[in-house]
Design a protein around this motif. Structure first.
Motif, PDB file in Angstrom:
ATOM      1  N   GLU A 292       0.827  -1.206   0.000  1.00 52.23           N
ATOM      2  CA  GLU A 292       0.000   0.000   0.000  1.00 52.23           C
ATOM      3  C   GLU A 292       0.859   1.253   0.000  1.00 52.23           C
ATOM      4  O   GLU A 292       1.885   1.325   0.671  1.00 52.23           O
ATOM      5  CB  GLU A 292      -0.900   0.001   1.237  1.00 52.23           C
ATOM      6  CG  GLU A 292      -1.867   1.168   1.275  1.00 52.23           C
ATOM      7  CD  GLU A 292      -2.784   1.084   2.480  1.00 52.23           C
ATOM      8  OE1 GLU A 292      -3.636   1.965   2.601  1.00 52.23           O
ATOM      9  OE2 GLU A 292      -2.627   0.161   3.282  1.00 52.23           O
TER      10      GLU A 292
ATOM     11  N   LYS B  72     -12.252  -0.600  -2.987  1.00 47.53           N
ATOM     12  CA  LYS B  72     -11.640  -1.083  -1.742  1.00 47.53           C
ATOM     13  C   LYS B  72     -11.415  -2.590  -1.794  1.00 47.53           C
ATOM     14  O   LYS B  72     -10.350  -3.084  -1.416  1.00 47.53           O
ATOM     15  CB  LYS B  72     -12.535  -0.733  -0.543  1.00 47.53           C
ATOM     16  CG  LYS B  72     -12.603   0.753  -0.216  1.00 47.53           C
ATOM     17  CD  LYS B  72     -13.576   0.990   0.939  1.00 47.53           C
ATOM     18  CE  LYS B  72     -13.759   2.469   1.222  1.00 47.53           C
ATOM     19  NZ  LYS B  72     -14.746   2.708   2.307  1.00 47.53           N
TER      20      LYS B  72
ATOM     21  N   ARG C  42      -8.595  -3.517  -4.346  1.00 51.88           N
ATOM     22  CA  ARG C  42      -7.270  -3.223  -3.813  1.00 51.88           C
ATOM     23  C   ARG C  42      -6.851  -4.259  -2.768  1.00 51.88           C
ATOM     24  O   ARG C  42      -5.722  -4.746  -2.759  1.00 51.88           O
ATOM     25  CB  ARG C  42      -7.251  -1.826  -3.204  1.00 51.88           C
ATOM     26  CG  ARG C  42      -5.869  -1.384  -2.702  1.00 51.88           C
ATOM     27  CD  ARG C  42      -5.928  -0.036  -2.023  1.00 51.88           C
ATOM     28  NE  ARG C  42      -4.604   0.412  -1.662  1.00 51.88           N
ATOM     29  CZ  ARG C  42      -3.855   1.235  -2.395  1.00 51.88           C
ATOM     30  NH1 ARG C  42      -4.308   1.657  -3.555  1.00 51.88           N
ATOM     31  NH2 ARG C  42      -2.658   1.602  -1.991  1.00 51.88           N
TER      32      ARG C  42
ATOM     33  N   ARG D 195      -5.868  -7.557  -4.409  1.00 54.02           N
ATOM     34  CA  ARG D 195      -4.534  -7.505  -5.021  1.00 54.02           C
ATOM     35  C   ARG D 195      -3.435  -7.610  -3.977  1.00 54.02           C
ATOM     36  O   ARG D 195      -2.332  -8.075  -4.272  1.00 54.02           O
ATOM     37  CB  ARG D 195      -4.368  -6.212  -5.821  1.00 54.02           C
ATOM     38  CG  ARG D 195      -5.132  -6.187  -7.129  1.00 54.02           C
ATOM     39  CD  ARG D 195      -4.635  -5.064  -8.019  1.00 54.02           C
ATOM     40  NE  ARG D 195      -4.786  -3.774  -7.403  1.00 54.02           N
ATOM     41  CZ  ARG D 195      -5.860  -2.999  -7.531  1.00 54.02           C
ATOM     42  NH1 ARG D 195      -6.884  -3.439  -8.266  1.00 54.02           N
ATOM     43  NH2 ARG D 195      -5.935  -1.831  -6.951  1.00 54.02           N
ATOM     44  N   GLN D 196      -3.713  -7.175  -2.759  1.00 60.01           N
ATOM     45  CA  GLN D 196      -2.687  -7.166  -1.723  1.00 60.01           C
ATOM     46  C   GLN D 196      -2.644  -8.453  -0.902  1.00 60.01           C
ATOM     47  O   GLN D 196      -1.813  -8.594  -0.003  1.00 60.01           O
ATOM     48  CB  GLN D 196      -2.904  -5.961  -0.792  1.00 60.01           C
ATOM     49  CG  GLN D 196      -2.649  -4.634  -1.487  1.00 60.01           C
ATOM     50  CD  GLN D 196      -2.947  -3.451  -0.597  1.00 60.01           C
ATOM     51  OE1 GLN D 196      -3.663  -3.566   0.385  1.00 60.01           O
ATOM     52  NE2 GLN D 196      -2.387  -2.306  -0.945  1.00 60.01           N
TER      53      GLN D 196
END
Length: 203
Positions: A112, A195, A198, A201-202
């Motif tokens: 992030e 949200k 993201r 993906r993390q």
């Protein structure tokens, strides 16, 4: 995200992001044009001869001045309304093609980007499924609760870690299908979809 009065490590992080990019998406609006930091980023993109795709994110906006000169007669995608967004995202995906796509053998995951300070962390290399693939339904529900979604659809609370991992793969291989399902079937709003995307993906 544009943060006013960005200097030092912030500008370095912005420059590094442009340098490492396969293609740059320029989100055109009056605020974008008026932002000194956005102008610096766009001009650096042009200086490095990086491939870029203009997106119009403000309804009925027509680029002029330095932005108009940069865009010129280049094809752009108008995603300024929800209807246009739904229509244009598949076309944008086709235009992007395989540019920037990661190989299945080597998958880079961006940590992030934190603000203030805009500290861009180094990417990590992931060679196998993470421990999240072994989560229970309860673990996934707890993970969902930490995303600060306005509402978590009931269907998402039935996923276990393995299904969550399949959703992550779907985001990489069929993002248009996943978006249409989340928005059309589960009625998720756009900020919540961002949200969730993201966070996936993390993983």
């Amino acid at each position: 995200m544009d943060v006013e009065h960005m200097t030092g490590s912030t500008l370095e992080a912005m420059a590094l992001a442009v340098e490492r990019s396969a293609v740059v998406l320029i989100c055109m609006s009056q605020k974008y044009k008026d932002s000194p930091s956005c102008r610096s980023e766009a001009e650096y993109t042009y200086k490095l001869r990086k491939s870029f795709i203009p997106l119009c994110v403000q309804e009925k906006y027509e680029a002029d001045g330095w932005l108009g000169m940069l865009i010129g007669t280049k094809l752009y995608f108008d995603i300024s309304t929800e209807r246009l967004f739904d229509q244009q995202i598949p076309n944008l995906m086709k235009e992007l093609g395989d540019r920037g796509r990661l190989s299945s053998q080597r998958q880079e995951v961006d940590d992030e980007i934190m603000t203030p300070g805009y500290v861009a962390k180094l990417t990590a290399v992931q060679s196998a499924k993470p421990s999240s693939a072994n989560w229970t339904i309860g673990d996934v529900a707890e993970w969902m609760s930490r995303l600060n979604l306005s509402e978590v659809p009931h269907e998402l609370l039935q996923l276990d870690g393995n299904m969550l991992w399949e959703s992550k793969k779907m985001l990489e291989t069929s993002p248009d299908f996943l978006y249409n399902y989340l928005h059309g079937n589960l009625k998720m709003n756009f900020p919540d979809i961002l949200k969730l995307s993201r966070a996936l993906r993390q993983l």
